[in-house]
Design a protein around this motif. Structure first.
Motif, PDB file in Angstrom:
ATOM      1  N   ALA A 115     -41.688-105.051 -11.445  1.00  0.00           N
ATOM      2  CA  ALA A 115     -41.257-103.792 -10.839  1.00  0.00           C
ATOM      3  C   ALA A 115     -41.951-103.522  -9.509  1.00  0.00           C
ATOM      4  CB  ALA A 115     -41.506-102.642 -11.809  1.00  0.00           C
ATOM      5  N   TRP A 116     -43.247-103.830  -9.421  1.00  0.00           N
ATOM      6  CA  TRP A 116     -43.962-103.594  -8.165  1.00  0.00           C
ATOM      7  C   TRP A 116     -43.378-104.459  -7.047  1.00  0.00           C
ATOM      8  CZ3 TRP A 116     -48.362-100.640  -6.769  1.00  0.00           C
ATOM      9  CH2 TRP A 116     -48.867 -99.827  -7.784  1.00  0.00           C
ATOM     10  N   THR A 117     -43.181-105.735  -7.318  1.00  0.00           N
ATOM     11  CA  THR A 117     -42.615-106.636  -6.309  1.00  0.00           C
ATOM     12  C   THR A 117     -41.185-106.242  -5.989  1.00  0.00           C
ATOM     13  OG1 THR A 117     -44.037-108.430  -7.074  1.00  0.00           O
ATOM     14  CG2 THR A 117     -42.113-109.049  -5.761  1.00  0.00           C
ATOM     15  N   GLY A 118     -40.405-105.924  -7.010  1.00  0.00           N
ATOM     16  CA  GLY A 118     -39.028-105.503  -6.796  1.00  0.00           C
ATOM     17  C   GLY A 118     -38.939-104.250  -5.942  1.00  0.00           C
ATOM     18  N   ALA A 119     -39.802-103.288  -6.208  1.00  0.00           N
ATOM     19  CA  ALA A 119     -39.808-102.055  -5.412  1.00  0.00           C
ATOM     20  C   ALA A 119     -40.245-102.329  -3.985  1.00  0.00           C
ATOM     21  CB  ALA A 119     -40.724-101.017  -6.065  1.00  0.00           C
ATOM     22  N   LEU A 120     -41.229-103.207  -3.801  1.00  0.00           N
ATOM     23  CA  LEU A 120     -41.671-103.576  -2.455  1.00  0.00           C
ATOM     24  C   LEU A 120     -40.544-104.250  -1.687  1.00  0.00           C
ATOM     25  CD1 LEU A 120     -43.910-103.923  -0.306  1.00  0.00           C
ATOM     26  CD2 LEU A 120     -44.559-106.039  -1.479  1.00  0.00           C
ATOM     27  N   VAL A 121     -39.872-105.188  -2.319  1.00  0.00           N
ATOM     28  CA  VAL A 121     -38.742-105.883  -1.680  1.00  0.00           C
ATOM     29  C   VAL A 121     -37.639-104.883  -1.337  1.00  0.00           C
ATOM     30  CG1 VAL A 121     -36.865-107.527  -2.122  1.00  0.00           C
ATOM     31  CG2 VAL A 121     -39.228-108.148  -2.671  1.00  0.00           C
ATOM     32  N   ALA A 122     -37.298-104.019  -2.275  1.00  0.00           N
ATOM     33  CA  ALA A 122     -36.245-103.028  -2.030  1.00  0.00           C
ATOM     34  C   ALA A 122     -36.623-102.094  -0.883  1.00  0.00           C
ATOM     35  CB  ALA A 122     -35.977-102.214  -3.299  1.00  0.00           C
TER      36      ALA A 122
END
Length: 161
Positions: A115-122
């Protein structure tokens, strides 16, 4: 307080939620912790999903400003640049099939995803909160289910029936 967190069921459940909110560890660490503490696997799953999702809106809303601020300081700037480079590398796969790609990035329960990486990418792809939250949430649900099943095996499936 610390004793309450480790000796009561509610405390261990809260600690599971908090562990799941920590970057890098996320629910990949929260679920095994909760199950190892003899908590109900599906309560652990729910607490871990909630804990993992708690920081996501804040990351989506504030990470670009935080990274910009970090670049004003040499040591923090290096960390910010590394985070941006990592997110840019991950976003290549996400850009092709935006929402599905984001969901898959979050769903794979391996280091460097979640989730942290996904949110950063988004956030770095300028995705709006309303657009980014659903695929991240579905990805967290899938990752949580995979980790729960890996920790409990087929035994966990009896709760579904």
């Amino acid at each position: 307080m610390l004793q309450w967190l480790t000796t009561t069921q509610a405390g261990r459940l809260l600690l599971t939620l908090l562990i799941s909110a920590v970057p890098v560890i996320e629910l990949r660490g929260g679920i095994p912790y909760g199950i190892a503490k003899d908590l109900d696997p599906w309560l652990v799953f729910a607490a871990s999903v909630i804990g993992n999702m708690l920081p996501v809106p804040f990351i989506l809303l504030f990470i670009r400003k935080i990274l910009h601020w970090m670049k004003c300081y040499p040591r923090l700037g290096k960390i910010a640049c590394k985070l941006e480079a990592r997110a840019a590398k991950k976003s290549a796969g996400v850009r092709k099939s935006e929402l599905v790609g984001l969901c898959i990035l979050v769903a794979i329960p391996l280091p460097g995803t979640g989730a942290w990486t996904g949110a950063l990418v988004a956030a770095l792809m300028d995705m709006r909160l309303k657009r980014a939250i659903p695929p991240i949430f579905v990805g967290v649900l899938i990752a949580g289910l995979l980790v729960t099943l890996a920790c409990t095996g087929v035994q966990a499936l009896r709760f579904l029936v």
